[in-house]
Motif scaffolding. Structure first.
Motif, PDB file in Angstrom:
ATOM      1  N   ILE A  74      30.755  14.197  30.813  1.00  0.00           N
ATOM      2  CA  ILE A  74      30.223  12.897  30.110  1.00  0.00           C
ATOM      3  C   ILE A  74      29.954  12.027  31.477  1.00  0.00           C
ATOM      4  CG2 ILE A  74      30.418  10.842  28.842  1.00  0.00           C
ATOM      5  CD1 ILE A  74      31.707  12.776  26.817  1.00  0.00           C
ATOM      6  N   ILE A  75      31.133  11.733  32.095  1.00  0.00           N
ATOM      7  CA  ILE A  75      30.995  10.790  33.335  1.00  0.00           C
ATOM      8  C   ILE A  75      31.390  11.573  34.472  1.00  0.00           C
ATOM      9  CG2 ILE A  75      32.602   8.692  34.389  1.00  0.00           C
ATOM     10  CD1 ILE A  75      30.783   8.338  31.928  1.00  0.00           C
ATOM     11  N   GLN A  76      30.522  11.917  35.550  1.00  0.00           N
ATOM     12  CA  GLN A  76      30.424  12.632  36.652  1.00  0.00           C
ATOM     13  C   GLN A  76      30.698  12.046  37.921  1.00  0.00           C
ATOM     14  OE1 GLN A  76      26.888  14.411  35.705  1.00  0.00           O
ATOM     15  NE2 GLN A  76      27.694  15.936  34.204  1.00  0.00           N
ATOM     16  N   THR A  77      30.192  10.965  37.988  1.00  0.00           N
ATOM     17  CA  THR A  77      30.326  10.260  39.286  1.00  0.00           C
ATOM     18  C   THR A  77      31.258   8.934  39.396  1.00  0.00           C
ATOM     19  OG1 THR A  77      28.454   8.905  38.796  1.00  0.00           O
ATOM     20  CG2 THR A  77      28.035  11.196  39.917  1.00  0.00           C
ATOM     21  N   GLN A  78      31.351   8.499  40.789  1.00  0.00           N
ATOM     22  CA  GLN A  78      32.270   7.244  41.031  1.00  0.00           C
ATOM     23  C   GLN A  78      31.613   6.128  40.370  1.00  0.00           C
ATOM     24  OE1 GLN A  78      35.409   7.238  42.072  1.00  0.00           O
ATOM     25  NE2 GLN A  78      35.514   4.950  42.041  1.00  0.00           N
ATOM     26  N   SER A  79      30.217   6.087  40.890  1.00  0.00           N
ATOM     27  CA  SER A  79      29.418   4.997  40.101  1.00  0.00           C
ATOM     28  C   SER A  79      29.304   4.814  38.678  1.00  0.00           C
ATOM     29  CB  SER A  79      27.753   4.972  40.619  1.00  0.00           C
ATOM     30  OG  SER A  79      27.221   6.249  40.097  1.00  0.00           O
ATOM     31  N   GLU A  80      29.332   5.955  37.941  1.00  0.00           N
ATOM     32  CA  GLU A  80      29.629   6.077  36.339  1.00  0.00           C
ATOM     33  C   GLU A  80      30.915   5.444  36.130  1.00  0.00           C
ATOM     34  OE1 GLU A  80      28.839  10.075  35.326  1.00  0.00           O
ATOM     35  OE2 GLU A  80      26.561   9.520  35.148  1.00  0.00           O
ATOM     36  N   ILE A  81      31.913   5.672  36.764  1.00  0.00           N
ATOM     37  CA  ILE A  81      33.342   5.217  36.564  1.00  0.00           C
ATOM     38  C   ILE A  81      33.594   3.643  36.683  1.00  0.00           C
ATOM     39  CG2 ILE A  81      35.655   5.223  37.298  1.00  0.00           C
ATOM     40  CD1 ILE A  81      35.330   8.350  37.916  1.00  0.00           C
ATOM     41  N   ILE A  82      32.823   3.159  37.797  1.00  0.00           N
ATOM     42  CA  ILE A  82      32.766   1.844  37.982  1.00  0.00           C
ATOM     43  C   ILE A  82      32.088   1.002  36.833  1.00  0.00           C
ATOM     44  CG2 ILE A  82      31.960  -0.100  39.669  1.00  0.00           C
ATOM     45  CD1 ILE A  82      32.671   1.998  42.007  1.00  0.00           C
ATOM     46  N   THR A  83      30.726   1.648  36.686  1.00  0.00           N
ATOM     47  CA  THR A  83      29.868   1.137  35.656  1.00  0.00           C
ATOM     48  C   THR A  83      30.815   1.057  34.187  1.00  0.00           C
ATOM     49  OG1 THR A  83      28.008   1.984  36.609  1.00  0.00           O
ATOM     50  CG2 THR A  83      27.879   1.278  34.461  1.00  0.00           C
ATOM     51  N   VAL A  84      31.458   2.176  33.908  1.00  0.00           N
ATOM     52  CA  VAL A  84      32.338   1.949  32.698  1.00  0.00           C
ATOM     53  C   VAL A  84      33.309   0.981  32.753  1.00  0.00           C
ATOM     54  CG1 VAL A  84      33.924   3.339  31.203  1.00  0.00           C
ATOM     55  CG2 VAL A  84      31.817   4.381  32.204  1.00  0.00           C
ATOM     56  N   SER A  85      33.955   0.826  33.962  1.00  0.00           N
ATOM     57  CA  SER A  85      34.975  -0.228  34.000  1.00  0.00           C
ATOM     58  C   SER A  85      34.272  -1.583  34.061  1.00  0.00           C
ATOM     59  CB  SER A  85      35.535   0.111  35.560  1.00  0.00           C
ATOM     60  OG  SER A  85      36.192   1.107  35.588  1.00  0.00           O
ATOM     61  N   LEU A  86      33.158  -1.817  34.673  1.00  0.00           N
ATOM     62  CA  LEU A  86      32.428  -3.302  34.538  1.00  0.00           C
ATOM     63  C   LEU A  86      32.168  -3.563  33.132  1.00  0.00           C
ATOM     64  CD1 LEU A  86      29.882  -2.966  37.558  1.00  0.00           C
ATOM     65  CD2 LEU A  86      31.705  -4.339  37.382  1.00  0.00           C
ATOM     66  N   VAL A  87      31.598  -2.592  32.358  1.00  0.00           N
ATOM     67  CA  VAL A  87      31.283  -2.874  30.877  1.00  0.00           C
ATOM     68  C   VAL A  87      32.829  -2.958  30.134  1.00  0.00           C
ATOM     69  CG1 VAL A  87      30.526  -1.736  28.954  1.00  0.00           C
ATOM     70  CG2 VAL A  87      29.117  -1.429  31.113  1.00  0.00           C
ATOM     71  N   GLY A  88      33.631  -2.259  30.337  1.00  0.00           N
ATOM     72  CA  GLY A  88      34.925  -2.185  29.826  1.00  0.00           C
ATOM     73  C   GLY A  88      35.573  -3.641  29.750  1.00  0.00           C
ATOM     74  N   ALA A  89      35.611  -3.973  31.157  1.00  0.00           N
ATOM     75  CA  ALA A  89      36.301  -5.271  31.500  1.00  0.00           C
ATOM     76  C   ALA A  89      35.709  -6.498  30.851  1.00  0.00           C
ATOM     77  CB  ALA A  89      36.265  -5.352  32.866  1.00  0.00           C
ATOM     78  N   LEU A  90      34.085  -6.534  30.669  1.00  0.00           N
ATOM     79  CA  LEU A  90      33.092  -7.392  30.042  1.00  0.00           C
ATOM     80  C   LEU A  90      33.653  -7.467  28.532  1.00  0.00           C
ATOM     81  CD1 LEU A  90      31.069  -9.618  30.190  1.00  0.00           C
ATOM     82  CD2 LEU A  90      29.550  -7.626  29.670  1.00  0.00           C
ATOM     83  N   ILE A  91      33.668  -6.182  27.981  1.00  0.00           N
ATOM     84  CA  ILE A  91      33.791  -6.442  26.592  1.00  0.00           C
ATOM     85  C   ILE A  91      35.412  -6.809  26.149  1.00  0.00           C
ATOM     86  CG2 ILE A  91      34.081  -4.880  24.524  1.00  0.00           C
ATOM     87  CD1 ILE A  91      31.957  -3.052  25.666  1.00  0.00           C
ATOM     88  N   TYR A  92      36.360  -6.352  26.936  1.00  0.00           N
ATOM     89  CA  TYR A  92      37.505  -7.051  26.940  1.00  0.00           C
ATOM     90  C   TYR A  92      37.682  -8.449  26.961  1.00  0.00           C
ATOM     91  CZ  TYR A  92      42.726  -7.004  27.094  1.00  0.00           C
ATOM     92  OH  TYR A  92      43.993  -7.288  26.903  1.00  0.00           O
ATOM     93  N   THR A  93      36.914  -8.925  27.923  1.00  0.00           N
ATOM     94  CA  THR A  93      36.967 -10.402  28.352  1.00  0.00           C
ATOM     95  C   THR A  93      36.597 -11.129  27.072  1.00  0.00           C
ATOM     96  OG1 THR A  93      36.996 -10.026  30.428  1.00  0.00           O
ATOM     97  CG2 THR A  93      36.361 -12.144  29.806  1.00  0.00           C
TER      98      THR A  93
END
Length: 125
Positions: A74-93
């Motif tokens: 599902i998540i294959q690249t470093q850019s996808e990991i960073i994007t998930v982290s950006l979205v996750g941090a935004l939702i958390y905030t």
């Protein structure tokens, strides 16, 4: 506004650390996914915190670890990991003062972050 920005940055860093730690433990070192998440969550509990952020950094690490439990298909690249982290941090905030004391909030944040990136990736490709 400055405090909100610092809050988001701290969530981004800790969410990414939790996600990447769990993901790498499971996929690179073949540690079972539940053990990976538990290990990262335990290590995240030792992060020192200030009274300004309360226990949010530790919770963001654990939410990131939940997201890191996803398949490498599902998540294959470093850019996808960073994007998930950006979205996750935004939702958390955005949800930091919502559903206080309600179980499942961290898992729901992790699921929503991964699912939204996968959805957008599927729509683009």
């Amino acid at each position: 506004m400055k405090t909100l920005g610092l809050f988001y940055i701290s969530k981004l860093i800790t969410f990414y650390a939790g996600f990447y730690g769990c993901f790498i433990l499971h996929h690179a070192f073949a540690v079972p996914v539940v053990v990976s998440a538990a290990t990262v969550g335990l290590l995240g509990s030792f992060i020192p915190y200030t009274s300004r952020f309360k226990r949010h950094p530790q919770a963001a690490v654990y939410a990131g670890a939940f997201a890191g439990m996803c398949s490498q298909d599902i998540i294959q690249t470093q850019s996808e990991i960073i994007t998930v982290s950006l979205v996750g941090a935004l939702i958390y905030t955005l949800l930091r003062n919502v559903f206080v004391g309600i179980g499942g909030k961290l898992g729901a944040i992790a699921f929503t972050a991964v699912a939204s990136v996968v959805l957008v990736k599927g729509l683009i490709l």
